[in-house]
Design a protein around this motif. Structure first.
Motif, PDB file in Angstrom:
ATOM      1  N   VAL A  13       0.804  -1.214   0.023  1.00 36.01           N
ATOM      2  CA  VAL A  13       0.048   0.033   0.115  1.00 36.01           C
ATOM      3  C   VAL A  13       0.790   1.173   0.137  1.00 36.01           C
ATOM      4  O   VAL A  13       1.596   1.393   0.948  1.00 36.01           O
ATOM      5  CB  VAL A  13      -1.197  -0.015   1.165  1.00 36.01           C
ATOM      6  CG1 VAL A  13      -1.870   1.307   1.349  1.00 36.01           C
ATOM      7  CG2 VAL A  13      -1.794  -1.414   1.316  1.00 36.01           C
ATOM      8  N   HIS A  14       0.610   2.040  -0.828  1.00 42.16           N
ATOM      9  CA  HIS A  14       1.477   3.149  -1.175  1.00 42.16           C
ATOM     10  C   HIS A  14       1.082   4.514  -0.336  1.00 42.16           C
ATOM     11  O   HIS A  14      -0.469   4.600  -0.736  1.00 42.16           O
ATOM     12  CB  HIS A  14       1.666   3.611  -2.547  1.00 42.16           C
ATOM     13  CG  HIS A  14       2.725   2.944  -3.388  1.00 42.16           C
ATOM     14  ND1 HIS A  14       3.887   3.268  -3.709  1.00 42.16           N
ATOM     15  CD2 HIS A  14       2.572   1.509  -3.390  1.00 42.16           C
ATOM     16  CE1 HIS A  14       4.424   2.175  -4.403  1.00 42.16           C
ATOM     17  NE2 HIS A  14       3.862   0.999  -4.379  1.00 42.16           N
ATOM     18  N   SER A  26      -6.060   3.030  10.983  1.00 41.62           N
ATOM     19  CA  SER A  26      -7.432   2.763  10.302  1.00 41.62           C
ATOM     20  C   SER A  26      -7.351   1.443   9.631  1.00 41.62           C
ATOM     21  O   SER A  26      -8.286   0.529   9.638  1.00 41.62           O
ATOM     22  CB  SER A  26      -7.583   3.580   9.125  1.00 41.62           C
ATOM     23  OG  SER A  26      -7.726   5.033   9.589  1.00 41.62           O
ATOM     24  N   ILE A  27      -6.142   0.809   9.069  1.00 40.65           N
ATOM     25  CA  ILE A  27      -5.832  -0.430   8.632  1.00 40.65           C
ATOM     26  C   ILE A  27      -5.976  -1.313   9.440  1.00 40.65           C
ATOM     27  O   ILE A  27      -6.844  -2.445   9.294  1.00 40.65           O
ATOM     28  CB  ILE A  27      -4.876  -0.606   7.657  1.00 40.65           C
ATOM     29  CG1 ILE A  27      -5.037   0.442   6.387  1.00 40.65           C
ATOM     30  CG2 ILE A  27      -4.604  -2.046   7.213  1.00 40.65           C
ATOM     31  CD1 ILE A  27      -3.468   0.319   5.596  1.00 40.65           C
ATOM     32  N   ASN A  28      -5.211  -1.332  10.539  1.00 41.86           N
ATOM     33  CA  ASN A  28      -5.440  -2.279  11.725  1.00 41.86           C
ATOM     34  C   ASN A  28      -6.904  -2.637  12.486  1.00 41.86           C
ATOM     35  O   ASN A  28      -7.308  -3.404  12.931  1.00 41.86           O
ATOM     36  CB  ASN A  28      -4.443  -1.978  12.828  1.00 41.86           C
ATOM     37  CG  ASN A  28      -2.905  -2.292  12.148  1.00 41.86           C
ATOM     38  OD1 ASN A  28      -2.753  -2.956  11.435  1.00 41.86           O
ATOM     39  ND2 ASN A  28      -2.032  -1.514  12.878  1.00 41.86           N
ATOM     40  N   LEU A  29      -7.805  -1.426  12.307  1.00 41.39           N
ATOM     41  CA  LEU A  29      -8.883  -1.551  12.791  1.00 41.39           C
ATOM     42  C   LEU A  29     -10.063  -2.376  11.800  1.00 41.39           C
ATOM     43  O   LEU A  29     -11.093  -2.874  12.159  1.00 41.39           O
ATOM     44  CB  LEU A  29      -9.878  -0.185  12.818  1.00 41.39           C
ATOM     45  CG  LEU A  29      -9.210   0.491  14.212  1.00 41.39           C
ATOM     46  CD1 LEU A  29      -9.817   2.071  14.014  1.00 41.39           C
ATOM     47  CD2 LEU A  29      -9.613  -0.039  15.193  1.00 41.39           C
ATOM     48  N   ASP A  61     -10.873  -2.497  -0.944  1.00 46.13           N
ATOM     49  CA  ASP A  61     -11.799  -1.246  -1.227  1.00 46.13           C
ATOM     50  C   ASP A  61     -11.747  -0.392  -0.136  1.00 46.13           C
ATOM     51  O   ASP A  61     -11.596   0.999  -0.293  1.00 46.13           O
ATOM     52  CB  ASP A  61     -13.153  -1.642  -1.699  1.00 46.13           C
ATOM     53  CG  ASP A  61     -13.004  -2.260  -3.076  1.00 46.13           C
ATOM     54  OD1 ASP A  61     -12.377  -2.376  -3.826  1.00 46.13           O
ATOM     55  OD2 ASP A  61     -14.243  -2.845  -3.419  1.00 46.13           O
ATOM     56  N   SER A  62     -11.959  -0.903   1.254  1.00 45.80           N
ATOM     57  CA  SER A  62     -11.821  -0.069   2.331  1.00 45.80           C
ATOM     58  C   SER A  62     -10.476   0.625   2.559  1.00 45.80           C
ATOM     59  O   SER A  62     -10.508   1.703   2.831  1.00 45.80           O
ATOM     60  CB  SER A  62     -12.231  -0.837   3.637  1.00 45.80           C
ATOM     61  OG  SER A  62     -13.611  -1.178   3.669  1.00 45.80           O
ATOM     62  N   ILE A  63      -9.517  -0.057   2.337  1.00 47.80           N
ATOM     63  CA  ILE A  63      -8.237   0.478   2.564  1.00 47.80           C
ATOM     64  C   ILE A  63      -7.858   1.514   1.319  1.00 47.80           C
ATOM     65  O   ILE A  63      -7.357   2.656   1.706  1.00 47.80           O
ATOM     66  CB  ILE A  63      -7.088  -0.687   2.228  1.00 47.80           C
ATOM     67  CG1 ILE A  63      -7.106  -1.594   3.515  1.00 47.80           C
ATOM     68  CG2 ILE A  63      -5.675   0.105   2.013  1.00 47.80           C
ATOM     69  CD1 ILE A  63      -6.171  -2.843   3.207  1.00 47.80           C
ATOM     70  N   ASN A  64      -8.317   1.385   0.319  1.00 46.96           N
ATOM     71  CA  ASN A  64      -8.220   2.423  -0.898  1.00 46.96           C
ATOM     72  C   ASN A  64      -8.930   3.702  -0.675  1.00 46.96           C
ATOM     73  O   ASN A  64      -8.522   4.568  -1.023  1.00 46.96           O
ATOM     74  CB  ASN A  64      -8.895   1.706  -2.330  1.00 46.96           C
ATOM     75  CG  ASN A  64      -7.908   1.457  -3.004  1.00 46.96           C
ATOM     76  OD1 ASN A  64      -6.709   2.014  -3.289  1.00 46.96           O
ATOM     77  ND2 ASN A  64      -8.078   0.355  -3.947  1.00 46.96           N
ATOM     78  N   VAL A  69      -4.051   7.113   1.298  1.00 46.46           N
ATOM     79  CA  VAL A  69      -3.794   6.126   0.708  1.00 46.46           C
ATOM     80  C   VAL A  69      -3.731   6.422  -0.686  1.00 46.46           C
ATOM     81  O   VAL A  69      -4.610   6.847  -1.546  1.00 46.46           O
ATOM     82  CB  VAL A  69      -4.627   4.699   0.889  1.00 46.46           C
ATOM     83  CG1 VAL A  69      -4.310   3.822  -0.154  1.00 46.46           C
ATOM     84  CG2 VAL A  69      -4.602   4.358   2.120  1.00 46.46           C
ATOM     85  N   ILE A  70      -2.394   6.042  -1.622  1.00 48.24           N
ATOM     86  CA  ILE A  70      -2.116   6.453  -2.860  1.00 48.24           C
ATOM     87  C   ILE A  70      -2.740   5.547  -3.882  1.00 48.24           C
ATOM     88  O   ILE A  70      -3.119   5.539  -4.874  1.00 48.24           O
ATOM     89  CB  ILE A  70      -0.894   6.951  -3.083  1.00 48.24           C
ATOM     90  CG1 ILE A  70      -0.452   8.059  -2.340  1.00 48.24           C
ATOM     91  CG2 ILE A  70      -0.609   7.008  -4.489  1.00 48.24           C
ATOM     92  CD1 ILE A  70       1.125   8.483  -2.179  1.00 48.24           C
ATOM     93  N   ASN A  71      -2.045   4.201  -3.329  1.00 50.41           N
ATOM     94  CA  ASN A  71      -2.492   3.028  -4.288  1.00 50.41           C
ATOM     95  C   ASN A  71      -2.275   1.792  -3.447  1.00 50.41           C
ATOM     96  O   ASN A  71      -1.449   1.626  -2.624  1.00 50.41           O
ATOM     97  CB  ASN A  71      -1.136   3.062  -5.387  1.00 50.41           C
ATOM     98  CG  ASN A  71      -1.651   1.870  -6.466  1.00 50.41           C
ATOM     99  OD1 ASN A  71      -2.594   1.616  -6.794  1.00 50.41           O
ATOM    100  ND2 ASN A  71      -0.335   0.948  -6.916  1.00 50.41           N
ATOM    101  N   VAL A  72      -3.167   0.684  -3.784  1.00 48.67           N
ATOM    102  CA  VAL A  72      -3.082  -0.503  -3.375  1.00 48.67           C
ATOM    103  C   VAL A  72      -2.802  -1.648  -4.344  1.00 48.67           C
ATOM    104  O   VAL A  72      -3.214  -1.824  -5.086  1.00 48.67           O
ATOM    105  CB  VAL A  72      -4.434  -0.828  -2.454  1.00 48.67           C
ATOM    106  CG1 VAL A  72      -4.066  -2.489  -2.064  1.00 48.67           C
ATOM    107  CG2 VAL A  72      -4.777   0.089  -1.464  1.00 48.67           C
ATOM    108  N   GLY A  73      -1.765  -2.401  -4.110  1.00 53.26           N
ATOM    109  CA  GLY A  73      -1.313  -3.497  -5.047  1.00 53.26           C
ATOM    110  C   GLY A  73      -1.632  -4.780  -4.483  1.00 53.26           C
ATOM    111  O   GLY A  73      -0.719  -4.776  -3.422  1.00 53.26           O
ATOM    112  N   LEU A  74      -2.273  -5.869  -4.993  1.00 55.41           N
ATOM    113  CA  LEU A  74      -2.481  -7.273  -4.441  1.00 55.41           C
ATOM    114  C   LEU A  74      -0.931  -7.833  -4.915  1.00 55.41           C
ATOM    115  O   LEU A  74      -0.492  -7.828  -6.029  1.00 55.41           O
ATOM    116  CB  LEU A  74      -3.482  -7.874  -4.890  1.00 55.41           C
ATOM    117  CG  LEU A  74      -3.608  -9.370  -4.916  1.00 55.41           C
ATOM    118  CD1 LEU A  74      -3.793  -9.293  -3.131  1.00 55.41           C
ATOM    119  CD2 LEU A  74      -4.703  -9.978  -5.356  1.00 55.41           C
ATOM    120  N   VAL A  75      -0.140  -8.430  -3.944  1.00 58.73           N
ATOM    121  CA  VAL A  75       0.892  -9.019  -4.235  1.00 58.73           C
ATOM    122  C   VAL A  75       0.889 -10.556  -4.250  1.00 58.73           C
ATOM    123  O   VAL A  75       1.458 -11.197  -5.189  1.00 58.73           O
ATOM    124  CB  VAL A  75       2.108  -8.757  -2.995  1.00 58.73           C
ATOM    125  CG1 VAL A  75       3.522  -9.426  -3.539  1.00 58.73           C
ATOM    126  CG2 VAL A  75       2.308  -7.330  -3.134  1.00 58.73           C
TER     127      VAL A  75
END
Length: 84
Positions: A13-14, A26-29, A61-64, A69-75
């Motif tokens: 997550v950038h 926020s993510i940890n929630l 989607d919630s993280i985005n 948050v600039i970008n989310v990439g699935l690794v």
């Protein structure tokens, strides 16, 4: 006997590094989400666990939608079936 699934994903997550602490909180929630680390350059490693792929996509989607948050990439994504 029922068969349940466990889905595990990792994300890069950038983020705006000035908002990193709020983004981490926020993510940890979010259910099943954990921030492992955020680099000084603003790249976060996030791990997700969920009962199905739909929930994984909803959390992404919630993280985005989090401010900063600039970008989310699935690794990585894997799932296992477990008999219960």
């Amino acid at each position: 006997m029922t068969v349940e699934e466990l889905h595990v994903s990792s994300l890069i997550v950038h983020v705006n590094k000035n908002k990193a602490d709020n983004i981490r909180a926020s993510i940890n929630l979010l259910t099943g989400a954990e921030v492992i680390t955020i680099s000084e350059q603003g790249k976060a490693i996030v791990v997700l666990e969920a009962p199905n792929q739909r929930v994984i996509m909803e959390v992404i989607d919630s993280i985005n939608a989090i401010d900063g948050v600039i970008n989310v990439g699935l690794v990585y994504h894997e799932f296992e079936k477990q008999e219960v």
